[in-house]
Scaffold this motif. Structure first.
Motif, PDB file in Angstrom:
ATOM      1  N   SER A 535     -55.623  59.484  71.119  1.00 34.62           N
ATOM      2  CA  SER A 535     -57.032  59.624  70.775  1.00 34.62           C
ATOM      3  C   SER A 535     -57.831  58.499  71.441  1.00 34.62           C
ATOM      4  O   SER A 535     -57.774  58.336  72.655  1.00 34.62           O
ATOM      5  N   HIS A 649     -55.297  67.598  66.928  1.00 38.51           N
ATOM      6  CA  HIS A 649     -55.506  66.180  67.243  1.00 38.51           C
ATOM      7  C   HIS A 649     -54.489  65.351  66.466  1.00 38.51           C
ATOM      8  O   HIS A 649     -54.672  65.029  65.297  1.00 38.51           O
ATOM      9  N   GLY A 650     -53.400  65.007  67.118  1.00 38.74           N
ATOM     10  CA  GLY A 650     -52.265  64.375  66.459  1.00 38.74           C
ATOM     11  C   GLY A 650     -51.198  65.422  66.217  1.00 38.74           C
ATOM     12  O   GLY A 650     -51.496  66.565  65.860  1.00 38.74           O
TER      13      GLY A 650
END
Length: 686
Positions: A535, A649-650
């Motif tokens: 990120s 995201h992750g």
């Protein structure tokens, strides 16, 4: 017997499967009657979050079978996704289901399947819900509604809404009552006063993030359950100008005390401090056209003054709790500088007594049950577990998610917290994890490879807790340096505002300063340094590879690579104007956006790199990686790109985590010349 082998070539019992099986941590602990409930990761079940209950006899069970996934997408990072109470039929729980983002209600002891409470919407991201507060006396649940009004990620509104518990709104949006207006872009869930007559919540607006400036709004609740006489009590939005403008006041959490006063955590002093205010004093007049500036909330009293510590943190998830009042008038607080602990504060005397235990990090989630305080904590030798503090006896014990050494703890790293000196003499905080394995030693005179880890956020913090992913590398002879670069939380507002207008500069410099210091002192091999991050940390890793030849290679996960595109509708609403403070106003400094972006500096990357990306990521979308790879193509830089379907995201799925960890080790093995045959060879293309 101890075997002599080169750093990075050691054998270890900690494999990638063990890392994946123990990825994630419990979250959102709460109390339902005499039971303790929380959410828990299930990497082997598609990465879902299970809702778990602990009965008074200590037995545990998952409340909902797969594929139910108790997780909200409000602000994309989510927040408190469930609330529960006890009825004559047993526990009643309301939760947000990740797949469709509808609110559901269930009474698990009846064996009935969950019933939807909210409708679906075909517009944009639909309807989403978070931070629920049950109002059974009204037959409703009050929470934050995030409603998309168009297809663009920024076409969205947020209000506090009341949802009927009878299911009448499941097919009818009109049955949802809106309690607040959408004057402010962002809201948290309501906190209801003990007498039920008032509500308070936190708001903020673009371009601010909640750690830059917020307002606390209060309202009277009418007999019909409506809000009236809404006014601002505490907070300051400042000027929000990143090019030197004054920042506002960040209020991270609010709660009502038993006497009707409002407790809140504010960073007005430069540290997030716990304060109390009379809701009948101060604040803007109802209906005033202007919000209060500095001075709003002047009637507030600090409850634990003169401690340069944080009693709060960045509000990344709606519903985070760093403190909670107890029924005897004391307050449970999570506090610290760098690391955190759980304490009990007497708000009258200011006396603060900390709990005992091996933990160095408490997650911002607390629950209170009578004289007991429940939280989630971890330490350098234990993963996150649910702990209970009995404030009557002072005893602290683990009651759930107890850390179990699935492997011999002799292979765990032996970290040290250190402070380094960066450019201009500034302090840089970091956790250093040297290689460690009881079965191996390195040849005399050899220095180990080291990987600099840049955390996400970038307004975040890397705690010093047991992480099997770190142990995976350190037990193989590769050191890790986790850097809490300027901009990180846990060290006061001045430290975290070092990144204001300097993202891609201060973070890159601080990571490099730690790496150089380790080589200068003889801790790390100058020729075998790497950098990695996900990120915002992926941004820092990529920017570092374009700014310096210090690193031999890098691992870049779900990154930001193109600032201009990310600032112009290529990310979600919550962070869509975050770069206004991190970089500067796009209209005023467009060249800065281009000049700092790794996409436009791809010709400077000579070091091999691994790029990891979830194909369902709406925060850092895969299109950024695709443009970056196109810019790198044909330049002869060895690299690999692994994209994972079904990941956002992750990474949450066990197979994804295994593949990513093994690919990263293969990158280091090839770059550093390590002899390893225990992971698949990552194909690097030039």
């Amino acid at each position: 017997m101890v075997t002599t082998a080169p750093y990075g070539g050691w054998t270890s019992p900690i494999d990638a499967r063990a890392v994946a099986a123990h990825d994630g941590r419990p979250a959102f602990v709460g109390v339902v009657g005499d039971e303790v409930w929380w959410t828990e990761p299930r990497p082997a079940e598609g990465g879902r979050r299970a809702l778990v209950r602990r009965r008074p006899d200590g037995t545990e069970e998952s409340v909902l079978p797969a594929p139910w996934n108790v997780r909200s997408r409000v602000l994309e990072y989510g927040g408190q996704p469930w609330a529960g109470t006890v009825t004559e039929h047993g526990p009643l729980v309301v939760f947000s289901n990740f797949a469709d983002q509808r609110l559901y209600v269930c009474t698990p002891d009846d064996g009935d399947a969950p019933r939807p409470l909210t409708p679906l919407s075909g517009t944009g991201g639909g309807l989403r819900w978070v931070d629920p507060v049950l109002r059974p006396e009204l037959g409703e649940v009050w929470c934050v509604l995030e409603e998309f009004t168009g297809d663009r990620p920024t076409e969205v509104r947020r209000v506090i809404a009341a949802v009927p518990l009878d299911g009448s709104a499941a097919e009818d949006r009109c049955r949802v009552r809106e309690l607040s207006d959408d004057r402010h872009r962002f809201v948290t869930g309501p906190r209801i006063s003990p007498d039920g007559r008032r509500a308070a919540w936190i708001t903020w607006d673009h371009p601010l993030m909640p750690w830059e400036g917020t307002l606390v709004r209060v309202a009277r609740i009418t007999g019909e359950g409506e809000f009236e006489d809404v006014r601002t009590l505490v907070g300051d939005l400042g000027t929000a100008a990143p090019g030197g403008g004054a920042a506002g006041e960040s209020v991270a959490q609010i709660e009502w005390a038993a006497d009707g006063s409002l407790l809140f955590v504010s960073d007005r002093s430069g540290w997030w401090e716990l304060q109390r205010i009379d809701p009948d004093g101060g604040g803007a007049d109802p209906g005033a056209g202007e919000e209060p500036g500095p001075g709003a909330g002047d009637g507030a009293v600090a409850l634990c003054p003169s401690r340069q510590e944080e009693f709060g943190g960045p509000l990344w998830n709606v519903g985070q709790r760093w403190f909670l009042p107890l029924e005897n008038g004391t307050v449970a607080v999570i506090h610290g500088r760098g690391s955190t602990t759980l304490g009990i504060l007497d708000p009258v005397t200011g006396e603060l007594v900390d709990s005992a235990g091996p933990w160095t990090e408490w997650a911002p989630t607390l629950a209170v049950q009578g004289s007991r305080v429940l939280g989630i904590a971890a330490g350098p030798h234990s993963s996150y577990e649910i702990a209970e503090l009995d404030t009557c006896t002072g005893r602290t014990r683990v009651i759930a998610c107890r850390h179990a050494d699935v492997l011999d703890p002799a292979y765990y790293p032996r970290p040290r917290s250190r402070t380094f000196t960066g450019p201009d003499g500034r302090d840089i905080h970091a956790h250093i994890y040297p290689p460690h394995n009881p079965d191996h030693r390195a040849p005399d005179g050899e220095l180990p490879p080291f990987v600099v880890w840049a955390h996400g956020g970038p307004t975040g913090h890397a705690p010093m807790v047991l992480d099997l992913e770190i142990a995976y590398f350190t037990s193989r002879g590769i050191g890790i340096a986790e850097v809490n670069y300027g901009g990180s939380t846990g060290y006061g507002r001045e430290y975290r505002e070092r990144l204001r207008g300097q993202w891609g500069v201060v973070d890159v410099e601080d990571c490099a300063a730690v790496a150089r210091a380790l080589t200068d002192e003889g801790t790390a091999d100058r020729a075998r340094l790497a950098i990695r991050g996900g990120s915002a940390g992926g941004w820092t890793a990529a920017a570092s590879l374009t700014a310096t030849d210090l690193y031999a290679c890098g691992t870049i996960s779900y990154p930001i690579l193109d600032l201009t595109a990310w600032a112009t509708d290529e990310t979600h609403d919550f962070e869509s104007q975050y770069l206004e403070s991190l970089v500067g106003p796009l209209a005023e400094v467009p060249d800065r956006y281009r000049d700092r972006s790794p996409l436009h500096r791809a010709d400077r990357i000579a070091a091999p790199f691994l790029l990891l990306q979830g194909l369902d990521d709406v925060i850092c979308p895969p299109v950024q990686c695709e443009r970056f790879l196109a810019a790198v193509a044909g330049r002869g830089t060895p690299h690999a790109y692994l994209a994972f379907a079904g990941e956002g995201h992750g990474f949450r799925r066990a197979d994804t985590i295994v593949r990513a960890v093994e690919a990263e080790l293969s990158l280091y093995s090839q770059t550093f010349g390590l002899a390893r045959s225990d992971v698949p060879v990552l194909e690097l293309r030039g």
